[in-house]
Design a protein around this motif. Sequence first.
Motif, PDB file in Angstrom:
ATOM      1  N   THR A 145      40.197  41.493  37.186  1.00 14.70           N
ATOM      2  CA  THR A 145      41.193  41.976  37.045  1.00 14.70           C
ATOM      3  C   THR A 145      41.043  43.163  35.796  1.00 14.70           C
ATOM      4  OG1 THR A 145      42.209  40.515  35.573  1.00 14.70           O
ATOM      5  CG2 THR A 145      42.896  40.299  37.837  1.00 14.70           C
ATOM      6  N   ASP A 146      40.099  43.002  34.875  1.00 16.01           N
ATOM      7  CA  ASP A 146      39.824  44.092  33.982  1.00 16.01           C
ATOM      8  C   ASP A 146      38.891  45.007  34.872  1.00 16.01           C
ATOM      9  OD1 ASP A 146      38.785  45.621  31.984  1.00 16.01           O
ATOM     10  OD2 ASP A 146      38.499  44.095  30.544  1.00 16.01           O
ATOM     11  N   ARG A 165      47.286  39.997  47.010  1.00 14.80           N
ATOM     12  CA  ARG A 165      48.675  40.327  46.321  1.00 14.80           C
ATOM     13  C   ARG A 165      48.541  39.428  44.974  1.00 14.80           C
ATOM     14  NH1 ARG A 165      51.361  38.740  50.974  1.00 14.80           N
ATOM     15  NH2 ARG A 165      52.181  36.680  49.985  1.00 14.80           N
ATOM     16  N   ASP A 166      48.125  38.544  44.912  1.00 13.41           N
ATOM     17  CA  ASP A 166      47.915  37.660  43.560  1.00 13.41           C
ATOM     18  C   ASP A 166      47.073  38.406  42.770  1.00 13.41           C
ATOM     19  OD1 ASP A 166      49.687  35.880  44.774  1.00 13.41           O
ATOM     20  OD2 ASP A 166      48.033  34.227  45.006  1.00 13.41           O
ATOM     21  N   TRP A 167      45.904  38.896  43.284  1.00 13.73           N
ATOM     22  CA  TRP A 167      44.881  39.637  42.424  1.00 13.73           C
ATOM     23  C   TRP A 167      45.376  40.842  41.885  1.00 13.73           C
ATOM     24  CZ3 TRP A 167      42.193  44.112  43.600  1.00 13.73           C
ATOM     25  CH2 TRP A 167      41.597  44.594  42.765  1.00 13.73           C
ATOM     26  N   ALA A 204      48.177  41.729  41.327  1.00 14.69           N
ATOM     27  CA  ALA A 204      49.409  41.582  40.238  1.00 14.69           C
ATOM     28  C   ALA A 204      48.786  41.595  38.641  1.00 14.69           C
ATOM     29  CB  ALA A 204      50.030  40.333  40.574  1.00 14.69           C
ATOM     30  N   GLY A 205      47.643  41.298  38.620  1.00 16.99           N
ATOM     31  CA  GLY A 205      46.781  41.228  37.489  1.00 16.99           C
ATOM     32  C   GLY A 205      46.258  42.588  37.088  1.00 16.99           C
ATOM     33  N   VAL A 206      46.305  43.685  38.030  1.00 17.97           N
ATOM     34  CA  VAL A 206      45.453  44.739  37.756  1.00 17.97           C
ATOM     35  C   VAL A 206      46.156  45.913  37.081  1.00 17.97           C
ATOM     36  CG1 VAL A 206      44.159  46.718  39.132  1.00 17.97           C
ATOM     37  CG2 VAL A 206      43.965  44.138  39.642  1.00 17.97           C
ATOM     38  N   LYS A 207      45.586  46.742  36.046  1.00 13.45           N
ATOM     39  CA  LYS A 207      46.273  47.624  35.187  1.00 13.45           C
ATOM     40  C   LYS A 207      45.442  48.840  35.331  1.00 13.45           C
ATOM     41  CE  LYS A 207      48.590  44.356  32.298  1.00 13.45           C
ATOM     42  NZ  LYS A 207      48.131  43.653  30.951  1.00 13.45           N
ATOM     43  N   ARG A 250      52.298  49.338  34.497  1.00 16.26           N
ATOM     44  CA  ARG A 250      50.920  48.816  34.535  1.00 16.26           C
ATOM     45  C   ARG A 250      50.004  50.206  34.699  1.00 16.26           C
ATOM     46  NH1 ARG A 250      51.845  45.304  39.591  1.00 16.26           N
ATOM     47  NH2 ARG A 250      49.530  45.275  39.789  1.00 16.26           N
ATOM     48  N   ASN A 301      48.759  51.973  37.077  1.00 13.26           N
ATOM     49  CA  ASN A 301      47.870  52.338  38.298  1.00 13.26           C
ATOM     50  C   ASN A 301      48.042  53.651  38.905  1.00 13.26           C
ATOM     51  OD1 ASN A 301      46.472  49.757  38.042  1.00 13.26           O
ATOM     52  ND2 ASN A 301      48.365  48.623  38.624  1.00 13.26           N
TER      53      ASN A 301
END
Length: 170
Positions: free
Chosen positions: A38-39, A62-64, A66-69, A104, A106
């Motif tokens: 996710t980093d 969707r789950d993955w 959610a942690g992406v910035k 976030r 993005n």
Amino acid sequence: MKTLVVYSSRTGNTKKVALAVAEALPECELVAVEEAPTDVKEYGLVAVGYWVDRGMPDGKTRDWLAGVKNARLAFFGTLGAWPDSEHAKECMVCGEKLALEPSRGNVTLGSWLCQGKVDPKLLEVMEKMAPGAHPMTPERKARIEEAAKHPDDDDCRGAQEFIRRMLERV
Ligand SMILES: Cc1cc2nc3c(=O)[nH]c(=O)nc-3n(C[C@H](O)[C@H](O)[C@H](O)COP(=O)(O)O)c2cc1C
């Protein structure tokens, strides 16, 4: 500039497109969503491949996401419906919205979808759960039969062109 290609695929359609996308990129890492970091700050572009599940990107994507910035994202994917349908457009909008809370950081550059063959087991389950709710009209039959031929070589080329266009926007 490196690109990360992340894909989620239950029956292989989206994986096939993801492999084509990765082939077209000079500097790229290809990972299944289950292994994806996710980093993503080392990547100039993150290409996210999902399959459409009940009108939205599949749950693993969707789950993955959610942690992406702080990522520049381009979405590609496969679905059973016609790619130029309202349904397909709504799925793309839904995918783009998942990444877009302002906090976030993005940026979404674009989305692209093509058809992918529908698992025949799904069609059986749908009929068992709600008999008659999705009648096999000539339109539906034609759509399912066409989906069964995809993704094909033209789809793979279309996805490669899409990603090249997205790279130009980075
Ligand atoms: C549980 C389930 C739900 C689905 N929901 C949709 C949907 O809402 N809209 C659609 O067009 N296709 C839908 N499909 C079809 C898949 O999106 C399509 O077959 C896709 O290409 C599968 O990709 P994959 O092989 O990478 O798993 C669904 C398939 C499954 C198994």
